[in-house]
Design a protein around this motif. Structure first.
Motif, mmCIF file in Angstrom:
data_model
loop_
_atom_site.group_PDB
_atom_site.id
_atom_site.type_symbol
_atom_site.label_atom_id
_atom_site.label_comp_id
_atom_site.label_asym_id
_atom_site.label_seq_id
_atom_site.Cartn_x
_atom_site.Cartn_y
_atom_site.Cartn_z
ATOM 1 N N ARG A 27 0.844 -1.203 0.000
ATOM 2 C CA ARG A 27 0.000 0.000 0.000
ATOM 3 C C ARG A 27 0.882 1.257 0.000
ATOM 4 N N THR A 28 1.862 1.293 0.888
ATOM 5 C CA THR A 28 2.753 2.458 0.936
ATOM 6 C C THR A 28 4.155 2.020 1.348
ATOM 7 N N ARG A 29 5.126 2.885 1.041
ATOM 8 C CA ARG A 29 6.493 2.668 1.531
ATOM 9 C C ARG A 29 7.035 4.015 1.977
ATOM 10 N N ARG A 30 7.698 3.980 3.122
ATOM 11 C CA ARG A 30 8.309 5.211 3.638
ATOM 12 C C ARG A 30 9.740 4.851 4.052
ATOM 13 N N ASP A 31 10.728 5.619 3.532
ATOM 14 C CA ASP A 31 12.132 5.334 3.882
ATOM 15 C C ASP A 31 12.561 6.288 4.987
ATOM 16 N N SER A 32 13.024 5.744 6.100
ATOM 17 C CA SER A 32 13.428 6.630 7.195
ATOM 18 C C SER A 32 14.935 6.799 7.176
ATOM 19 N N LYS A 33 15.383 7.831 7.859
ATOM 20 C CA LYS A 33 16.833 8.087 7.868
ATOM 21 C C LYS A 33 17.551 7.103 8.789
ATOM 22 N N VAL A 39 7.150 -0.575 5.173
ATOM 23 C CA VAL A 39 6.312 -0.966 4.043
ATOM 24 C C VAL A 39 4.978 -1.493 4.585
ATOM 25 N N GLU A 40 3.888 -0.914 4.109
ATOM 26 C CA GLU A 40 2.560 -1.378 4.544
ATOM 27 C C GLU A 40 2.033 -2.374 3.514
ATOM 28 N N ILE A 41 1.649 -3.551 4.011
ATOM 29 C CA ILE A 41 1.192 -4.627 3.129
ATOM 30 C C ILE A 41 -0.266 -4.952 3.433
ATOM 31 N N ASN A 42 -1.013 -5.258 2.387
ATOM 32 C CA ASN A 42 -2.396 -5.718 2.565
ATOM 33 C C ASN A 42 -2.629 -6.906 1.637
ATOM 34 N N ASP A 43 -3.332 -7.910 2.136
ATOM 35 C CA ASP A 43 -3.649 -9.060 1.265
ATOM 36 C C ASP A 43 -5.157 -9.321 1.206
ATOM 37 N N GLY A 44 -5.951 -8.354 1.674
ATOM 38 C CA GLY A 44 -7.406 -8.476 1.592
ATOM 39 C C GLY A 44 -8.028 -9.275 2.720
ATOM 40 N N SER A 46 -7.946 -8.501 5.795
ATOM 41 C CA SER A 46 -8.510 -7.570 6.769
ATOM 42 C C SER A 46 -8.426 -6.165 6.202
ATOM 43 N N LEU A 47 -9.180 -5.272 6.824
ATOM 44 C CA LEU A 47 -9.151 -3.879 6.368
ATOM 45 C C LEU A 47 -7.764 -3.276 6.585
ATOM 46 N N GLY A 48 -7.235 -3.492 7.776
ATOM 47 C CA GLY A 48 -5.957 -2.881 8.133
ATOM 48 C C GLY A 48 -4.782 -3.578 7.469
ATOM 49 N N ASN A 49 -3.674 -2.830 7.353
ATOM 50 C CA ASN A 49 -2.445 -3.387 6.785
ATOM 51 C C ASN A 49 -1.547 -3.885 7.909
ATOM 52 N N ILE A 50 -0.499 -4.583 7.530
ATOM 53 C CA ILE A 50 0.563 -4.874 8.487
ATOM 54 C C ILE A 50 1.762 -4.021 8.088
ATOM 55 N N GLN A 51 2.399 -3.450 9.086
ATOM 56 C CA GLN A 51 3.609 -2.674 8.801
ATOM 57 C C GLN A 51 4.825 -3.586 8.858
ATOM 58 N N VAL A 52 5.627 -3.545 7.799
ATOM 59 C CA VAL A 52 6.838 -4.357 7.752
ATOM 60 C C VAL A 52 8.044 -3.411 7.839
ATOM 61 N N ILE A 53 8.931 -3.739 8.740
ATOM 62 C CA ILE A 53 10.134 -2.912 8.879
ATOM 63 C C ILE A 53 11.258 -3.609 8.126
ATOM 64 N N VAL A 54 11.760 -2.934 7.105
ATOM 65 C CA VAL A 54 12.799 -3.532 6.260
ATOM 66 C C VAL A 54 14.129 -2.832 6.567
ATOM 67 N N ILE A 65 14.720 -2.018 -2.890
ATOM 68 C CA ILE A 65 13.765 -1.174 -2.153
ATOM 69 C C ILE A 65 13.043 -0.177 -3.053
ATOM 70 N N LYS A 66 13.711 0.350 -4.075
ATOM 71 C CA LYS A 66 13.069 1.338 -4.960
ATOM 72 C C LYS A 66 11.942 0.710 -5.797
ATOM 73 N N THR A 67 11.971 -0.623 -5.908
ATOM 74 C CA THR A 67 10.916 -1.278 -6.702
ATOM 75 C C THR A 67 9.699 -1.656 -5.836
ATOM 76 N N ILE A 68 9.832 -1.477 -4.521
ATOM 77 C CA ILE A 68 8.722 -1.820 -3.608
ATOM 78 C C ILE A 68 7.762 -0.620 -3.585
ATOM 79 N N THR A 69 7.017 -0.456 -4.643
ATOM 80 C CA THR A 69 6.154 0.725 -4.784
ATOM 81 C C THR A 69 4.695 0.326 -4.604
ATOM 82 N N PRO A 70 3.792 1.294 -4.376
ATOM 83 C CA PRO A 70 2.374 0.955 -4.213
ATOM 84 C C PRO A 70 1.863 0.093 -5.362
ATOM 85 N N GLY A 71 1.154 -0.966 -5.007
ATOM 86 C CA GLY A 71 0.579 -1.847 -6.026
ATOM 87 C C GLY A 71 1.454 -3.041 -6.346
ATOM 88 N N SER A 72 2.741 -2.985 -6.010
ATOM 89 C CA SER A 72 3.600 -4.140 -6.306
ATOM 90 C C SER A 72 3.278 -5.271 -5.324
#
Ligand code: 4AD
Ligand code: MG
Length: 464
Positions: A27-33, A39-44, A46-54, A65-72
């Motif tokens: 769903r989303t990816r945010r790169d922290s310093k 990376v927020e993942i959803n597989d349908g 549940s409504l909510g996503n799971i946050q994955v820390i990479v 990491i640059k290819t882990i974009t919304p929809g992938s």
């Protein structure tokens, strides 16, 4: 050992500290310093996503990491951890991340900002990946299952009625023709008309508008039956509540008169709502964010008695209420949605079952009352949506059925099989039809029927 789990499972506390593998869509990816990407993942599931820390320390981090974009789509392995963050109980610390299917960020139509339902309708093949359509799909599933559970628990037999038919149950002439005749070069009869006796079935045939007439035959042998299938209406009405293809649930009950029929309808609708309230809590709470009285309304419907009112009394209320309607009220009119809404939303503030409608505005199969003017019809109306269920006690007296068929200019010979049920062991019986999409509109608060069915079919729309 690594176990394969879903996002819904990962969000629970059951798998904390376990090695897991899961897959889904980003769903989303945010790169922290601080050396991580979130990376927020959803597989349908549940409504909510799971946050994955990479962590950046993963060997393929830089390249992937640059290819882990919304929809992938991605595969993750890692450990479920109790989350320190607000609004989620767990998160995953990834030990492996793999891209399964890429998604071009420049063209992927679902961006993080919300989209209008109108826009999402134009991408019906991707909209299930949004919160709204994921929730609708899960609720639609739960309601469908609940329908079967309700009838099975109450001793009803599920009957499959045909999709292709030669009879027009509702007599409204809104049927889609089914034909294999070449429209450019059709066979013609002596009067120059298309000769459908040369068509596939040797006669005109159509997509069914209702399974009722067929299911009545099984009722006259199995006592309590129901159908649940697609129905089709070529109504040229471009409203938010009419679809050309919709799903209908039609129970039919032998030895049952109108008041018992109404009780079944009320009990049935309440059951569907209460199952969704308990089994799809997260999704319903999501819809309650936009429509903040939704849960309260649904709870009230489950716990209150529906109003029962004759058509005649309803017309009297509407005539006296002083409200200006676009369609003038008078005994004998077919009630319009503005009238139905006034009764449920303003006058009673509750679902209402109207019964005993004028014979002139209802189909031939409804039982005639002693007054000779009305039939034992019933419509269940709810706030916002209006008519959600239509049903009746059926005319089981052969002579009166014949009269009604003549009145409505039906071909008696074509309906001989239906009349036979009144010749051999006829019994009082009743049934009704619930429009699945109307029920879903009511339960989710969604205002347009196009948004509660995966691929809506309405006038001018048949894209997929
Ligand atoms: O009131 P209707 O036309 O009743 C029948 O078809 C009866 N044969 C049912 C029966 O007694 N077994 O349709 C039943 C319900 C409506 O109350 C409405 O919820 C839904 O079907 N419905 C539609 N839903 C979506 N789009 C349409 N065009 C619909 N027409 C009817
Ligand atoms: Mg109706």
């Amino acid at each position: 050992m690594t176990i394969k789990i879903t996002v819904a499972e990962a969000r629970g506390i059951e798998f904390i500290d376990r090695d897991v593998r899961l897959s889904g869509w980003v769903r989303t990816r945010r790169d922290s310093k601080g050396g991580f990407s979130f990376v927020e993942i959803n597989d349908g599931t549940s409504l909510g996503n799971i946050q994955v820390i990479v962590p950046q320390s993963l060997p393929n981090y830089e390249t992937i990491i640059k290819t882990i974009t919304p929809g992938s789509s991605v595969l993750i392995e890692g450990i479920v951890k109790k989350s320190p963050a607000q609004g989620q109980s767990t998160e995953i610390e990834a030990t492996l991340i793999e891209l399964i299917g890429e998604s071009d960020a420049a063209t992927y139509p679902l961006q993080k900002k919300g989209h209008s339902l109108e826009f999402l309708r134009s991408i019906a093949h991707l909209r299930v990946r949004t919160n709204t359509f994921g929730a609708v799909a899960r609720i639609r599933n739960t309601v469908s299952y609940s329908i079967h559970r309700f009838f099975q628990e109450n001793g009803f037999i599920y009957v499959h009625t045909p999709i292709i038919t030669a009879s027009d149950c509702e007599g409204a002439g809104q049927m889609f023709r089914v034909t294999v005749i070449d429209a450019d070069n059709p066979p013609r009869n002596n009067s120059g008309k298309v000769d459908y006796s040369q068509d596939f079935f040797g006669k005109s045939s159509y997509l069914t508008v209702s399974g009722q007439l067929n299911v009545e035959t099984y009722c006259a042998g199995l006592s309590k039956v129901y159908t649940f299938g697609p129905t089709f209406r070529a109504e040229n009405s471009n409203t938010s509540r009419h679809a050309a293809e919709f799903w209908m649930i039609e129970p039919e009950i032998a030895f049952c008169e109108l008041s018992e029929n109404m009780a079944w309808a009320e009990k049935f609708l309440k059951r569907l709502i209460s199952d969704v309230l308990t089994e799809r809590r997260e999704d319903i709470e999501f819809f309650n964010r936009t429509d903040t009285t939704l849960i309260e309304t649904l709870n009230n419907v489950v716990s209150s008695d529906f109003v029962r009112l004759s058509y005649t009394d309803a017309v009297a209320i509407l005539e006296k209420c002083g409200k200006k309607f676009d369609f003038k009220v008078g005994w004998g009119i077919d009630l319009q949605s503005e009238h139905e809404r006034y009764l449920t939303e303003e006058h009673f503030k509750s679902p209402v079952i109207l019964y005993d409608y004028p014979r002139t505005i209802k189909p031939f199969y409804m039982r005639l009352n002693e007054d000779g003017k009305t039939v034992r019809a019933m419509d269940l109306l709810v706030p916002r949506v209006g008519e959600i269920i239509g049903g009746s006690e059926r005319e089981y007296r052969l002579d009166l059925l014949g009269e009604r068929m003549k009145e409505q200019k039906l071909d008696m010979e074509a309906y001989r099989w239906y009349a036979d049920l009144r010749r051999y062991g006829s019994v009082p019986h009743s049934g009704f039809g619930l429009g699945l999409e109307r029920a879903l509109m009511f339960i989710t608060g969604i205002g347009n029927i196009r948004d509660v069915i995966p691929f809506p079919r309405t006038t001018g729309n048949c894209d997929y």
